[in-house]
Design an enzyme around this catalytic site. Structure first.
Site, PDB file in Angstrom:
ATOM      1  N   ASP A 295     -70.164 -33.334  73.571  1.00 46.50           N
ATOM      2  CA  ASP A 295     -71.300 -33.456  72.658  1.00 46.50           C
ATOM      3  C   ASP A 295     -70.810 -34.175  71.402  1.00 46.50           C
ATOM      4  O   ASP A 295     -69.986 -33.647  70.642  1.00 46.50           O
ATOM      5  CB  ASP A 295     -71.827 -32.054  72.312  1.00 46.50           C
ATOM      6  CG  ASP A 295     -73.098 -32.081  71.486  1.00 46.50           C
ATOM      7  OD1 ASP A 295     -73.385 -33.103  70.839  1.00 46.50           O
ATOM      8  OD2 ASP A 295     -73.806 -31.046  71.477  1.00 46.50           O
ATOM      9  N   HIS A 296     -71.362 -35.376  71.185  1.00 41.43           N
ATOM     10  CA  HIS A 296     -70.882 -36.193  70.059  1.00 41.43           C
ATOM     11  C   HIS A 296     -71.337 -35.660  68.710  1.00 41.43           C
ATOM     12  O   HIS A 296     -70.872 -36.115  67.660  1.00 41.43           O
ATOM     13  CB  HIS A 296     -71.353 -37.644  70.217  1.00 41.43           C
ATOM     14  CG  HIS A 296     -70.350 -38.646  69.758  1.00 41.43           C
ATOM     15  ND1 HIS A 296     -69.637 -38.517  68.591  1.00 41.43           N
ATOM     16  CD2 HIS A 296     -69.914 -39.798  70.321  1.00 41.43           C
ATOM     17  CE1 HIS A 296     -68.838 -39.548  68.434  1.00 41.43           C
ATOM     18  NE2 HIS A 296     -68.964 -40.345  69.473  1.00 41.43           N
ATOM     19  N   ARG A 297     -72.218 -34.652  68.691  1.00 38.62           N
ATOM     20  CA  ARG A 297     -72.573 -34.013  67.420  1.00 38.62           C
ATOM     21  C   ARG A 297     -71.427 -33.138  66.920  1.00 38.62           C
ATOM     22  O   ARG A 297     -71.263 -32.928  65.717  1.00 38.62           O
ATOM     23  CB  ARG A 297     -73.827 -33.162  67.579  1.00 38.62           C
ATOM     24  CG  ARG A 297     -75.086 -33.906  67.957  1.00 38.62           C
ATOM     25  CD  ARG A 297     -76.224 -32.950  68.265  1.00 38.62           C
ATOM     26  NE  ARG A 297     -75.895 -32.049  69.376  1.00 38.62           N
ATOM     27  CZ  ARG A 297     -76.702 -31.091  69.834  1.00 38.62           C
ATOM     28  NH1 ARG A 297     -77.893 -30.904  69.261  1.00 38.62           N
ATOM     29  NH2 ARG A 297     -76.336 -30.325  70.846  1.00 38.62           N
TER      30      ARG A 297
END
Length: 431
Positions: free
Chosen positions: A403-405
């Site tokens: 998850d790039h968040r």
């Protein structure tokens, strides 16, 4: 005298609202004890065994196999005996201490508690009746459908139990089942011919329905990034052979997956954010205090992801045993909702299907998932400079989706690179 008691379908965990009755383990007239398994139900998470909260005689099965009902629906009625307190005892002494139900999940013993012999006591005001034929619920249902009287059969099963072949042998040939007897709903139904030929429709329910919804939600909620690496794991496999020869591992099924999991857990120590989760409501990143390592398992009922609690605190032997236990439980269809709750990261082993790699979708609520491909013997360049040469080596591919968040590209790359480095040279990491 007996008092009818209805057992309501309970919420077996995770706030589930409905479940399907899969298999009854008792029949009308059976005598049951507290904690005896009554029925298998399938929730959106797994197949769960429900124990009896009452001791007594089964009066009615209120929900047929194959039907889905809401939590709180009466599913069985049991007649419990009435007992007057002894006059010699004080009131508080006369109160019977309640018996606690065992936890839901796999059985702890395989012996049946069902009444094995002797006539059942007659209800008040009635005459005693002869023993009814003993047969498991699926056999009883088959006899109903085929119009066979179980009482007319000579049991051939162990301990005088009527079995399926007894019923089939006595069934009238070429005669349809009585119209008044409902047949179980089929798992698949055939539709009208279409331009693509005769179509077969398969109901999507239970675990498979929940998995589909969860994967769609994950794919369109978390911004996925997937990275890949190919790694020479020859040294890890050589170490595995040495480990398996040690006395303490003689009873352990330490598969290559256990070694990959161990390497991944080491990599997570350097980048603990890979086990964090995104809290959308609070707009916060939550970092857990331990790693609950999920192991994705494909079962006939769909994908389940049980997890090894506190896997980061286990040594290699403990981890291998825990992974093997999860796999066996999943194959038996006995994975419990609790074992799938609170996961922090997941490994999916696509290599068991002969697949080299893939782009895995995050397990909902997690930040990273590692896909492990098949191990293949491959020509590989080894050595450096004048010593450079090609040798056959054991090679696999790893894919990490994250998850790039929560993780930026550098952190995600570091988790994958650290895992690969340990598998390439595991000597220090596994000590």
């Amino acid at each position: 005298m007996s008092t009818p008691q209805q057992f309501l379908l309970p919420d077996v965990g995770e706030g589930l609202t409905e479940a399907e009755v899969v298999t009854w383990h008792v029949a009308v007239g059976d005598t049951v004890e507290v904690n005896q398994t009554l029925v298998d139900i399938e929730t959106a998470k797994s197949v769960v065994e429900l124990p009896s909260p009452f001791a007594g005689q089964v009066l009615a099965l209120l929900v047929p196999e194959g039907q889905t009902v809401d939590v709180g629906t009466p599913i069985i009625e049991i007649g419990t005996p009435q007992a007057a307190p002894s006059p010699e005892l004080e009131p508080e002494q006369a109160e019977e201490e309640p018996q606690l139900l065992v936890g839901y999940g796999a059985r702890e013993a395989t012996t049946s508690r069902r009444r094995r012999g002797g006539a059942r006591p007659a209800a008040a005001g009635s005459t005693a009746v002869a023993d009814k034929p003993r047969a498991k619920p699926p056999v009883r249902r088959l006899a109903q459908v085929l119009g066979v009287d179980l009482a007319s059969l000579t049991p051939s099963g162990p301990d005088g139990i009527v079995v399926r072949t007894d019923v089939l042998a006595a069934a009238p040939m070429h005669e349809p089942a009585p119209a008044s007897v409902p047949t179980p709903a089929p798992e698949t139904t055939q539709a009208e011919p279409s331009p693509y030929g005769l179509e077969t429709r398969i109901p999507v329910k239970g675990v498979r329905k929940q998995t589909a919804a969860a994967m769609v939600a994950s794919a369109f909620t978390a911004p996925h990034v997937t990275e890949f690496v190919t790694v020479d794991v020859t040294a890890t496999l050589e170490l595995r052979e040495k480990v398996l020869a040690r006395r303490e591992f003689r009873d352990v099924r330490a598969t290559p997956l256990a070694f990959v999991a161990r390497a991944y857990l080491h990599a997570l120590r350097r980048t603990p954010m890979a086990c964090a989760r995104w809290d959308e409501a609070a707009q916060e990143i939550v970092v857990p205090g331990q790693v609950n390592l999920g192991i994705a398992a494909a079962t006939p009922r769909g994908l389940v992801v049980p997890n090894v609690k506190a896997a980061d605190r286990m040594d290699l032997r403990e981890l291998a045993l825990a992974i093997d236990d999860l796999a066996q439980t999943a194959r038996a269809g006995r994975t419990t909702p609790e074992s799938m709750a609170h996961g922090t990261t997941t490994i999916t082993n696509v290599g068991v299907f002969g697949v080299d790699t893939g782009t895995p979708i995050l397990n909902p609520g997690e930040t990273a998932i590692l896909a492990v491909g098949a191990i293949r013997r491959t020509p590989w360049v080894v050595g450096e400079g004048a010593d450079e040469r090609i040798e056959p080596r054991s090679v696999l591919q790893l894919a990490l989706s994250f998850d790039h968040r929560v993780l930026d590209g550098a952190e995600g790359s570091r988790v994958l690179a650290d895992t690969a480095a340990i598998l390439r040279d595991p000597t220090e990491a596994f000590l």
